[in-house]
Design an enzyme around this catalytic site. Sequence first.
Site: not given
Length: 447
Positions: A249, A118, A216
């Site tokens: 994500c 992104n 993460g």
Amino acid sequence: MTTTVLTKTTEVETLIATAKQAQQLYATYSQEQVDAIIKNVHEMTYQHREELAISAHEETGFGNVADKIIKNEFASNRVYDSIKDIPTVGVINRLPEQKLIEVGIPMGIVAGLIPSTNPTSTVIFKALIALKTRNAIIFSPHPKALASIQLATKIVEEAAVAAGAPSGLVSVINQPTLEATSDLMQHEDIALILATGGKAMVHAAYSSGTPAIGVGPGNSPVLIEKTADIKTSIDRIIQSKTFDYGTICASEQALVVDASIKEEVIQALKAKHAYFLNEAESEKISQFILRDNGALNPDIVGKSAPLVAALAGIDVPENTTVLISEQTEVSHTNPYSREKLTPILALYTVNAWEEGLTLCNELLLNEGAGHTASLHTSNEVLAEEFGLRIHASRILVNTLGALGAIGGTTNLMPSLTLGCGAIGGSSTTDNVSVHQLLNIKRVAFHQ
């Protein structure tokens, strides 16, 4: 005539020196001046949203242009709308009953790590929240997205300067290497690292000795509970998982389905052109999900389902939306039970609510602890229980995982940096925004 070529270390030193001088001046700006600058950045990045989307797609090969335009629009419009009225300069809050006055002060120079998945939208987002808080920001770009990150930085910098900002507030490392990024993160004049990227890079940020906010990996499970509106749930899951071909994500990674509604779920998925892999096909695809070192294979990231299938030598219909593999095992060696930034979904079957909760937590603890989990249900009591017991910072109910987590289809703070909390090795559970880039001092009177 000789030409001087900057070394990587010299480039970082030069960028920091320039940013430090610019930020010290910017720290004297009024709220009105700051707001005029971020307004112009918002307007200019919105005007260039299509150009930036094309640049990112052509350079990285990830996702698709139409959805990248939407992501750029989200970063320039939704993020701006969420922060434009937040006070960040001088007295930002008066609490007469508590006899407290809160004063907002900038941190200084922010190091912004930018991923290849992104790239342009993350530049826009991080630049807006840094400028709103009177910080300078230096971007460390993923080499695979260097040109598009440079273009986005140029547009932001020129828009800021045109609105009155000092030159050098927003810059980018033009010779990106691990050494240069390390030099940036460990420099004594860097106040904060804002790390969005792979697990190794986020770990390096936290190990640098500089205060850091890192996020993460995601591995979002989605539990479809037996009272869910199945057609609507599947529509939303497919929309989410195919958005920019899975590069956000927070997109769903594994379906956890109650056995009593499994056949209905399968039919709804097939109606949305999901392709169910047989055992041999699942094995072929599994060879392409991870590299030999256990890391996600970049060749499949952000690719359409038919293209991913073709890489494995499997023919699927051209209108295939996602590839689905039925699974029972959760382990670090089973790629279907890990993060897959591409339109691949694992399908797990459970026989009871309690079993579904346990499996969702197993998936999160396998990878993606603290990130995001979703539930589709019509039972609000179960939704609250899911929120209390699941090891995720964002619990999404009856919405799209990818867009719900970033605040696109929910009232969460619009953000492209999603904290995972202590369980995920992050310093915050928040959707990161201006509050994490602003120091607050407090004037406290005797009671």
